[in-house]
Design an enzyme around this catalytic site. Structure first.
Site, mmCIF file in Angstrom:
data_model
loop_
_atom_site.group_PDB
_atom_site.id
_atom_site.type_symbol
_atom_site.label_atom_id
_atom_site.label_comp_id
_atom_site.label_asym_id
_atom_site.label_seq_id
_atom_site.Cartn_x
_atom_site.Cartn_y
_atom_site.Cartn_z
ATOM 1 N N HIS A 158 0.772 -1.250 -0.036
ATOM 2 C CA HIS A 158 -0.095 -0.076 0.045
ATOM 3 C C HIS A 158 0.720 1.355 0.013
ATOM 4 O O HIS A 158 2.113 1.259 0.274
ATOM 5 C CB HIS A 158 -1.030 0.023 1.451
ATOM 6 C CG HIS A 158 -0.360 0.035 2.535
ATOM 7 N ND1 HIS A 158 -0.146 1.204 3.065
ATOM 8 C CD2 HIS A 158 -0.167 -0.924 3.387
ATOM 9 C CE1 HIS A 158 0.640 1.117 4.343
ATOM 10 N NE2 HIS A 158 0.468 -0.409 4.490
ATOM 11 N N CYS A 177 2.660 -5.007 7.057
ATOM 12 C CA CYS A 177 2.198 -4.861 5.513
ATOM 13 C C CYS A 177 3.688 -3.954 4.912
ATOM 14 O O CYS A 177 4.602 -3.654 5.622
ATOM 15 C CB CYS A 177 1.011 -4.134 5.240
ATOM 16 S SG CYS A 177 -0.570 -4.654 5.643
#
Length: 257
Positions: A158, A177
């Site tokens: 992301h 992440c």
């Protein structure tokens, strides 16, 4: 290699004139980890190298995009696995993981009952469960786009609103992440410029609510861990064993510590 004032394993391995066996063992440990990857990486695929804090997109054997990334910090390690990216989301909500809510947010909420409201979080009830989320916008922790390859770890690639992290040499800073620099260029690479998906077109979708774009074909994502590798110029590159995984592989193979 950045100056650190510390004699790290990477520094020792780099002084290969005095430690050729140590360097050899490090290469063997990395070759072992290569064996864990799928034989078929995919025609077009994304490769993340955790110790190098980097991401590359390949079309066959040809690299078509390179970017810096931020990975999980020790204790919140980015997992090593392969999965297929199937869609991207522009203007994403961030559904805050329960572990972050309990460990980091609840103490702040106890001190300030208006903590969620003052920091732009929403408390939502759905299916009998209550969870915290952050709506799309400039302050969203996921930035303006995320890349989805559904997996059991709930990990994805992301954007981020903390762009300054990409200027650091050591970027093991996230909760697991992978934060990506130049995310709209990555979107162009996986969606396909030849299909009309330019960086500008994807960036033009920013604003408003969530928008999902399905990939024309799945793109394999391989998150790996390589402390020794050969770059595009044919030069051997060495990186720090940020999670200590290389040391464990060397031990398992009966190599040097």
């Amino acid at each position: 290699m950045p100056a650190s004032g510390v004699l790290t394993p990477r520094t020792v391995a780099s002084l290969s004139g005095g430690h050729p066996k140590r360097l050899e063992d490090e290469i063997v440990a990395n070759m072992e980890r290569w064996r864990w990857l799928p034989r078929d990486l995919g025609q077009r695929y994304v490769a993340v190298n955790i110790p190098d804090y980097s991401l590359d997109v390949y079309d066959g054997e040809r690299p078509i995009h390179h970017a810096r990334v931020v990975v999980g910090k020790p204790g919140h390690e980015t997992p090593i696995f392969s999965e297929a990216m199937k869609f991207i989301i522009v203007n994403p909500y961030w559904n805050v993981p329960l572990s972050i809510v309990n460990k980091e947010m609840m103490p702040k909420l106890a001190a300030d009952p208006n903590y969620f409201e003052n920091h732009g979080y929403e408390v939502v009830e759905k299916g009998g469960e209550t969870y915290v989320r952050q709506p799309p916008g400039d302050s969203n922790a996921l930035g303006r786009i995320k890349f989805m390859f559904p997996n059991k770890f709930a990990v994805y690639l992301h954007d981020t609103n903390a762009k300054g992290y990409f200027n650091k040499d050591e970027r093991a800073l996230s909760h697991g992440c992978v934060r990506v620099d130049q995310p709209f260029k990555l979107a162009e690479a996986v969606l396909g410029r030849d299909r009309g998906w330019t960086e500008a077109r994807v960036e033009g979708m920013v604003g408003g609510g969530e928008r999902t774009v399905n990939l024309p074909r799945p793109v394999q994502v391989h998150i790996g861990y390589f402390t020794a590798f050969v770059d595009e110029t044919g030069q051997l590159r060495l990186r720090d064993d940020v999670y200590g995984y290389s040391a464990k592989v060397r031990a398992a193979l009966g190599l040097s510590s």
